[in-house]
Every structure is written in structure tokens, then in C-alpha cells.
Enzyme design. Structure first.
Site, PDB file in Angstrom:
ATOM      1  N   SER B  50     -19.568  33.469  -9.274  1.00 21.48           N
ATOM      2  CA  SER B  50     -20.521  33.031 -10.273  1.00 21.48           C
ATOM      3  C   SER B  50     -20.514  34.127 -11.471  1.00 21.48           C
ATOM      4  O   SER B  50     -21.418  33.786 -12.512  1.00 21.48           O
ATOM      5  CB  SER B  50     -22.026  32.909  -9.727  1.00 21.48           C
ATOM      6  OG  SER B  50     -21.986  31.753  -8.980  1.00 21.48           O
ATOM      7  N   LYS B  53     -19.735  33.049 -14.925  1.00 20.79           N
ATOM      8  CA  LYS B  53     -20.899  32.249 -15.656  1.00 20.79           C
ATOM      9  C   LYS B  53     -21.295  33.212 -16.871  1.00 20.79           C
ATOM     10  O   LYS B  53     -21.711  32.525 -17.749  1.00 20.79           O
ATOM     11  CB  LYS B  53     -21.925  31.839 -15.155  1.00 20.79           C
ATOM     12  CG  LYS B  53     -21.712  30.881 -13.583  1.00 20.79           C
ATOM     13  CD  LYS B  53     -22.692  30.711 -12.546  1.00 20.79           C
ATOM     14  CE  LYS B  53     -22.210  29.579 -11.419  1.00 20.79           C
ATOM     15  NZ  LYS B  53     -23.143  29.481 -10.277  1.00 20.79           N
ATOM     16  N   TYR B 177     -14.497  24.013 -13.628  1.00 21.74           N
ATOM     17  CA  TYR B 177     -15.715  24.954 -13.058  1.00 21.74           C
ATOM     18  C   TYR B 177     -15.156  25.478 -12.018  1.00 21.74           C
ATOM     19  O   TYR B 177     -15.523  26.843 -11.686  1.00 21.74           O
ATOM     20  CB  TYR B 177     -16.791  23.945 -12.778  1.00 21.74           C
ATOM     21  CG  TYR B 177     -18.005  24.889 -11.890  1.00 21.74           C
ATOM     22  CD1 TYR B 177     -18.848  25.665 -12.598  1.00 21.74           C
ATOM     23  CD2 TYR B 177     -18.394  24.419 -10.555  1.00 21.74           C
ATOM     24  CE1 TYR B 177     -19.802  26.258 -12.041  1.00 21.74           C
ATOM     25  CE2 TYR B 177     -19.269  25.158 -10.058  1.00 21.74           C
ATOM     26  CZ  TYR B 177     -20.077  26.157 -10.593  1.00 21.74           C
ATOM     27  OH  TYR B 177     -20.895  26.764  -9.875  1.00 21.74           O
ATOM     28  N   TYR B 229     -30.242  34.148  -9.074  1.00 18.43           N
ATOM     29  CA  TYR B 229     -30.753  32.933  -8.312  1.00 18.43           C
ATOM     30  C   TYR B 229     -32.324  33.495  -8.003  1.00 18.43           C
ATOM     31  O   TYR B 229     -32.910  33.995  -8.736  1.00 18.43           O
ATOM     32  CB  TYR B 229     -29.989  32.514  -7.313  1.00 18.43           C
ATOM     33  CG  TYR B 229     -28.604  32.394  -7.330  1.00 18.43           C
ATOM     34  CD1 TYR B 229     -28.060  31.493  -8.189  1.00 18.43           C
ATOM     35  CD2 TYR B 229     -27.830  33.314  -6.619  1.00 18.43           C
ATOM     36  CE1 TYR B 229     -26.760  31.611  -8.444  1.00 18.43           C
ATOM     37  CE2 TYR B 229     -26.289  33.060  -6.783  1.00 18.43           C
ATOM     38  CZ  TYR B 229     -25.781  32.353  -7.823  1.00 18.43           C
ATOM     39  OH  TYR B 229     -24.434  32.353  -7.817  1.00 18.43           O
ATOM     40  N   VAL B 247     -21.046  34.491  -5.263  1.00 18.60           N
ATOM     41  CA  VAL B 247     -21.087  34.727  -3.758  1.00 18.60           C
ATOM     42  C   VAL B 247     -19.855  35.277  -3.113  1.00 18.60           C
ATOM     43  O   VAL B 247     -19.632  35.543  -1.704  1.00 18.60           O
ATOM     44  CB  VAL B 247     -21.207  33.067  -3.007  1.00 18.60           C
ATOM     45  CG1 VAL B 247     -22.594  32.720  -3.435  1.00 18.60           C
ATOM     46  CG2 VAL B 247     -20.214  32.379  -3.609  1.00 18.60           C
TER      47      VAL B 247
END
Lengths: 295, 295, 295, 295
Positions: B50, B53, B177, B229, B247
Site C-alpha cells: 500500500s 498508494k 492495482y 487505516y 502489509v
């Protein structure tokens, strides 16, 4: 709410708040040297409402330290200021001390077996102390108005009580909560009260250490992530400072190491935060290069 | 997940990620002058997941500017990284670009009618450019592993497609993605890639302006409020820096004006963020006085 | 809750209810001719709790007719008996009159500006009338116990009040609600009280028309879809009769045209319905061919 | 949706369904003796859509018995037909077999390792068998239309797959699902197909035992509590019969022991059920005294 197309809408859910002049605007900036820049209605007192939650959080952390976090979380909520949904999912533990449920839980910690009047006195004295101004007082009409109409907050408190998160009688806790939200302050007083958060826990004007530097940083962090309800991300994105808003139209913002800022304009945006207040802070921060996210 | 009592648990929901050495630990800090402090497995490549991102957000903002915010919000979500509940309530608009749904929507913007291979090439070249390292590559086994098992992400993408928020074929968007999440980088490469965010949008090593200063600040703001998150509040409270976790166990953290920091330790906490990574960053920030919330 | 592996668990959240004998079991069936079959503790009074909601619904419909449905819906809730989440989504309108929030709203309609004591008297007299038994009374200790501990219900009532769904003072409405839930009845009395629902709105014993036939059918329909909280589908599937349960362990079931049935066993299943009571009704209905869904 | 003020709105989310004549209306009643009363467009085929779920449920129960209930619940959902929120809360187990997620899970059970074409053949043959009409067929244009646009259903299926509730490849399961929803039938065929549910599991016309009496009752019970999505309570309240609606505007209703009824009118109400269809059934049931909740 009364329509104020360019300024947002004045909160009317607390009847007494609806009487305020929607054209009012005040701004006070106090920098590290103590220089004060003030403009507009900077000496008109307004209802600080949820801004009081910064100070009750500070006070409660001083009383019970990190044990406070057993009763309230410190994550953004992703929902409006008075949502009850999250409480059901997380068994009565509010997400953070700046949504209503969380602030009620913090108030309950401060109350802690005392009489409401004593607890309220302690909160008020703490506010007078950090602002170095003994004239700060509670607007009893606003408090009474909230007490008559605060059914949503009563629902939140009873709900938490059903999980054992509220320990005092619900009416006691709510009474103290409604009253500290009804503290009236001017932008000048509020900016003074925020100085300890801008300066590592110490108010440069009085020399008083209010909290340790780490605690000041942490309170600022909670303000940044949770201080504007479901508009916290927007405030961080546009203004780039820790801040706490109230439905009375006030915002306290902290530029760490640089300044304590109070702004007041009663019209609110959809998330319940002062519309012009946020715009003013965005312009100021940009001009001064005060964003905590880079120059 | 495999149990790692003291280090958290290694993510196993992507089978390929479960093969990583749970004892691995790397840390690289690059300060404003370009001085590099590196420790541990700082040159071992890991799956950035992530963390990618941050870079797809930067790239998409460069392509469509603020129009991006019609497709994705910028508020903390108050829920886990792969929650679908919020999407139903908000009609397919993800809360922010750092939860999975939001990053898929951002990927869809980058794809924008092109072939997946082209879009992926563009993302990879952008990453090589900001890190100033053309050797950065995608781990195809990890990408394939995710593509085989990514049903939750497929649900999110199809759900957004049903609201028209995803414009390209779902498989195309998901393919891109899964692949950009499978980019493998070392801590050294990652810290280099983050320098433009620490220095007003410009990478001091190359002199390249990646984004305008205001955009760098704003990306940092979104990292601070949404980068971890449902542990974003905790990270802000403890570390006090904008950061983005993956992760795979990596975290990129930005000390504006001061340093770009990459840390890697595969064990995760309950919110899915590197357990030791966060602790290391907390200690480092405290020691260096780098918190954005005050000294 | 106290563990009763084979019988479910006795409700303990109302302290006074926890004193009941978990081994108690009573069953009374009154058929169309008035023949009574009784077994077990059929003449021991127990707290009818939510079964009272069938009678307050009937009474409120008699008072305001279909206008009642502006204040409460009639759809199954898909959530536990005391959930508050649905209220936030549907702006304070409870899903049906048999979840707690809905029954509180119905009680508020009955109260309608009168003194709590009068409204309560009216409810009690109505119960005595339909059961043709003036000895039915309220267990004051149970009512007092609920009033001391009913924070969840207080939350629901205050929440609805904030949307204007509750019109009387919250304490008045809750006082009446807690007291009618604390009515104590035997299986024999309860089965008698249900006869008008089994026989087109008329109690064959007294010849009294309580409601029109259509209204009796409709109340039965609401009992079928909503009478067992989040176990309503299960009860329809297994028993196949309209029924209403209470956390005191009672169930009133209606076999239209055939019989009125009351069963009591204090142990509850996960959804809060009498465990043995449901099993007994399932066996009885099967044996008698009374399912409304076919022979 | 196209506006039909007096008749509700024709579903347009499946493009092919939007072509239907909004003025169409058909009604067929077959009583216990096999007498047929037919009116209007009773021999025009329409897309049965979700009504197929009654028959896939019956088929799946025949294949795996009560083990089916490990994969799907039987409680009303309290939410729209395509909600995904409940799936997150209950870890991928749909609430009942009549919401989309539940019907997809049931389809997956029928598929069970076979090729989609075989499973679909089995479903179609079962439908022809219960209706005693080998001419019943799938409308391939409707199936293709759904397959192109069914992103929400694809989200549901992938989401359940992520929890292991779907065992076959998602595309296989969805392919079968979209096709059995696209079965075209007339009111006459549908009423014939429902006769086994009205007559203890046996079709009086053919003498075939389709299911045991208890299973017929139980399927009727699930239809009553869950057959009209979030309008199930309303249908039970007004019509008082087990029924299942489809967005094509059809409703199958069962008067146990008395009649099987099919009605068709394409305009839908807010909950997605045929508006005129429900009104016609309400009038019919009232006239005939067929409510299962009493005469």
C-alpha cells in the site's frame, strides 16, 4: 438552520446559539514572542462549545494519565459528531475525545465521584488558569438551553452507561458536560488559552508548565486527526494545523512553536465547522508558511 | 497469520507475502543534506504494497489535478482497510485514496482508457524517477498471488463500478492495482523516493521538481490523517509524522523539511501496520525532535 | 447470564428477573371451543416483558388507528432487540412496534399528554379486559429494577426524542414502558388474553369484540414477521405461527381460527427468546397441524 | 427508472428489462381443484427474475438438505435486496436465500463443481418439471444484459468468495445465477409451478411429490418473512400470504391448502416489488378470506 449562503449556516439546534449575529467575525494570533494580532470581533465573547473538549482532555490526562485511554479511543471516527452507530459496534467506547460521546466520557472521568458543581468549578478554574484570565465564565442561558434540548447527548450518555463506560449518574455527567460547553470566551482569551499547546506545554506569558512537552504534542496530534469531526481530513488538507472547532463558530488552531490562533465566525459548513473560520485559517497558514506538513 | 508475539504477525492473506523472513528489519533515514543513515536489512527488497498508494496518488493528481477528488474523498475512514460498508453509505465514493477502495479508484484514473500495460509502465517509471533508481521492478509472483486471491478487492472494484466510480473494465483496473502493490523496493530506495515529500515537492538529490510545494504539503496531510487505516490516529499520536504503511511491513514516513525515512519489519499489528516499524519510528522521532506537533 | 446448557440462559440484565427458577415450565392451550389444556407451571405468574407489546400495539391502534404507522414502521429489523443503529439510519423511526424502540414509541402514543399513572392504568385495565381477569397486576419490584438499570432503553427514548418521535417527557414515557413490561401473568391468563387474535378480533369467552377482523389479522402478521427480534425468521420456519416472546421466558402464539397458546420457560436462546418454549411450540404445532404455512 | 405515477416504476437497471410494456398486467389463480381463473396478460412471458430463487432454494434443499443453512441464514435482512453491509457484519453469510447474496450462495451450492451449463440445465429442467411445461426457457438477451451490467452482484459474489462462502469460480456461479434469473414464464406457468407449495409439497395436477410437507411449509415461511426484501413486513401486513417478487414485476403467492397465484405488473414500488401486483393480491386475499393470519 438560518441560510447564510456565503458564510455557512448558524447552528440552531441549541436555541440559544441561534441568537448570535451571523456577521460576526473575530481573529486573534499570538506568536511565540507574545505579539498579538487581533482583528474584527476579537473581544466579543462567544460560546466555545466543543473547543472546551481540548481543555477537558488536557485536564483529564493530568488527573488519570494514560488510563484515560481505557475509556475513550483516539482514532478518527469517520462519522458525524453525534453518531451513535459507532458506539454499538465498539461496545460503548467512543472513538476519540473530540466527538460528543468521547467528550462526555472524558467529563465523566473528571467528575469521578465528585459533585457536579465541584467538577465544573475545576474545569472553569483550569480554563481561567491556562488563559490567565479569571473573568472567563459560563453562559448559564446556553447551558440551560442545551440541558433542555440535548436529547441526542442524553442518548449517547445513557448508551455508554449501559456498557459501564459512564460511571457517575448520567444526569451529573451531562450537567457538567453541558456547562463546560457553554463557557463563553473571546478570541483573545481563547488564543491565550491555547499557547501552552503551541509551546511544548508551557504558557510563555505566565511561565506555567501546563503539561509535559510530549503530552502537548500528543494533544495536538489528536486535534489534527479528530478535531473537526468528519471534516478533520479536510481541515488537515487545507489548513495543515492541529485545530478544534465548536458549533458556536469558533476554532482554536495551533502552529507548534510559532503561534496560537483563535478565529470566530458563526456560520457552519456541512460538517459543523466554521466556514469562514476555516477559510481564514487556510489563508493565514499559507501566507505565514505555518503548515506542519512543509513549507 | 503466523504468531510473532513480540513483533506482530506476518500478513498471510497474500500467500506469497507469507514467505518473508519475520525477523527482517531495515531502516534508512535520509536527511535534508542527503546524509544517509542505514541499518539492518536496508538493502533487501520487500513488497511495498500500500505504500505504492502515495505514489499513485501523486501521479494521478499530476494527471487530473483536483478533479481527482470527485472520485475519492480525503477523510479518515474509521474502519479497516478493506471495508465495503462505507461504500454503500456513500454511494461508491471511497473515503480516501489510501484505503483499498480509494487506491483502486485512483488506479482507475491513471488507467483512463489506456492499456493496463501502459498504465503500469507509467507508474513504474514514475517510481523509478522519484527514487532516481531505474532498477526498481515489480515482483510478478506477488502480483500473481494477489490476482488469484484478491476477492475482497474484486468486490470493492465491482461495487464501485456499479456506481460508475470505476470507468475502465474492472479486470484492467484491478490488474494494474495488484501489480503496483507488488513493486519491490529496499528501504534505501523507498527513503529516496520519499524525499520530494520532505522537501516541498523537490528531490534535493536530483533537483527534480516532482510536485508544487502546496501539493507536497497536502499529500503529507492525507498521509497523516489516513495513512495507517484504522491506526492512523495512533500513528499520529505516537510518531507524529505523516506516514504510509503497507502489509508487506514497510512504512514510509516524512519529517517535513528534515528527513525521509523508510522502515521495514514484516510483523503487523491489529490494524495491519508494521509493529516494530512503528515503534522504531516513535523512538527515532522522539530522539530527533522531529514530530510535526511540537518539540 | 447463568448457564443452562439444555435450556438456554435466564436473562439477568434486569436483576429482578434473574431470581426466577430456571427449571420452571408452563404451557396452556385454549382451542376455539374454549377447551383448556394446561401443563406444568401454568398458574405461576411470570414477567411478561415484551409480550405486553402485542397489547400496547392493539390499544394504540384502537386510539389513533393507522396514524400510528407515522411513528413506527412494520418491517423486520434484522438486528437485536435493543439496537440503536437502525434508528440513526432511519431518523428516529423504529422499524416495528416489537423492538424496544418501537414499543417505546407506541407507549408514547398511548401516553399522549396524560399522566403516566393514567396511561398505565389504561394499559392494565385493557389487559385485564382482554384476559377477562381483573386480578392481573404489575410486579413493582421488576418495574423498579428495570427503571434503575434500563440505560439502553433510556438511550433509545432520548434518541427518538431528539428526532421528535417521542412527544412526552422521556421519563414519563419510559416509566409507563417499564411498568407495562413488568406486568405479571400466568400462562393461563396469557392464553386467555390472546384469544381475540385467534378468533377474528373477538374473545369467544366473553363475546367482546376487541378489534375488527382485519386488524386482528394484521397484528398477527406483525407478530409473525417481527415477534421474535432477530429470531423471527427462525420462529416462522420452525413453529409456523404468529408469536411474541418476552425476555421473562414467555411466548404467546396464535393459531388463527384454532387456538391461543401461552408457554413459559425462562432459559433464553441467543436471540433472547425462550429456548424450550420455542421447542415446545414447534412440537405442538407439528402434532396438531396448526402451521399457517400448510398442513 | 421511467415514471409511472400510478403503477410504480419499471426496473431499468437491467437494460433489457426496461423494454417491457409498463401497462402489462396479468393474473392467474389456480385453486385446490385445479380450476384456473386467468385475467389480462396471463399468457405473456415475462422475466421472473428473483422469483426463480424460490425454485433454486427448493432444488438446493433437495440436494444437500439442511446443510444448506450453513451457507445462508433464514432471517429477514432489514435492508435492500442488494445490500453488502450485512455481509461484512456477518462474515460473508447472507441473511436469507431470497436477497441477492443469498440466492448467489444457493446457486453456488447447486453448481457444486459441475459445469455451469449442466447446473443451469438442471435448474431449467426442475422448473419445467414443477410447472409441468417443457416449453419454459431462458431469455438469453436478458441474461446477457445482466451479465454485462451486474457489477453489484459481482461485488456480492466476490465478497462472499473472500470468506469462502462461494466455492466455485465466481464467474461460473454468477453465470448460472444471471441465467436462472432470466427464465421467462407466463403467469399461467408460474401459478402452475407454485402449486406444490400450496399443497403440502405435491403438485395435484401431476401427482408428483416435489418435497415433503414440512419442507413446503418451511419454504412458505421463508417466503413470508423474506420474500419481498425490505417490503416483506408490508406484504405480510397487507396481503397475508407467503409470496416472492421479482424486479420483472411478477409475484408468486401461495395460499396454503387453497391456491397458487401469479400476478404480473412491471411497475415497482420503492422496495422493488410490483406495485399493482401487491394491490391486486391484497384485494384478492381479502375477498377470498385467504389470509394465513385469520379470516
Amino acid at each position: 438552520m438560518r441560510q447564510r449562503p456565503d458564510r455557512g449556516e448558524v447552528a440552531t439546534y441549541i436555541p440559544e446559539l441561534a441568537r448570535v449575529d451571523p456577521q460576526a467575525f473575530g481573529l486573534v494570533v499570538i506568536d511565540a514572542d507574545g505579539s498579538v494580532a487581533a482583528g474584527g470581533d476579537s473581544d466579543v465573547a462567544f460560546s466555545i462549545q466543543s473547543i472546551s473538549k481540548v481543555f477537558t482532555l488536557t485536564l483529564a490526562l493530568g488527573m488519570v494519565g494514560d488510563r484515560l485511554w481505557r475509556r475513550v479511543g483516539r482514532e478518527p471516527s469517520g462519522s458525524p459528531f453525534n453518531s451513535i452507530v459507532q458506539l454499538e459496534r465498539e461496545r460503548g467506547i467512543p472513538r476519540n475525545p473530540f466527538i460528543n460521546a468521547g467528550a462526555i466520557a472524558v467529563t465523566d472521568v473528571i467528575l469521578s465521584g465528585h459533585q457536579p458543581r465541584e467538577a465544573l468549578g475545576e474545569i472553569l478554574r483550569f480554563m481561567q488558569f491556562v488563559a490567565d484570565d479569571p473573568s472567563i465564565a459560563i453562559d448559564e442561558r446556553v447551558a440551560a438551553s442545551e440541558q433542555r434540548t440535548g436529547f441526542r447527548n442524553s442518548a449517547l450518555a445513557n448508551y455508554m452507561k449501559s456498557f459501564g463506560v459512564i460511571e457517575n449518574p448520567v444526569d451529573f455527567t451531562l450537567g457538567v458536560y453541558f456547562h463546560h460547553c457553554a463557557i463563553a470566551m473571546t478570541c483573545r482569551q481563547l488564543a491565550k488559552a491555547g499557547r501552552f499547546l503551541a509551546h511544548s506545554g508551557r504558557n510563555p506569558a505566565t511561565g506555567h508548565f501546563v503539561v509535559q512537552p510530549e503530552r502537548a504534542r500528543r494533544i495536538n496530534a489528536v486535534m489534527l486527526t479528530c478535531g473537526h469531526y468528519d471534516g478533520s481530513g479536510e481541515f488537515a488538507y487545507r489548513v495543515g494545523l492541529p485545530g478544534k472547532s465548536g458549533v458556536g463558530g469558533g476554532i482554536l488552531a495551533i502552529a507548534p512553536g510559532k503561534a496560537s490562533i483563535a478565529v470566530w465566525s458563526p456560520g457552519l459548513d456541512e460538517a459543523g465547522n466554521s466556514h469562514l473560520g476555516r477559510i481564514a485559517l487556510e489563508a493565514l497558514t499559507k501566507r505565514m508558511g505555518w503548515s506542519i506538513f512543509g513549507v
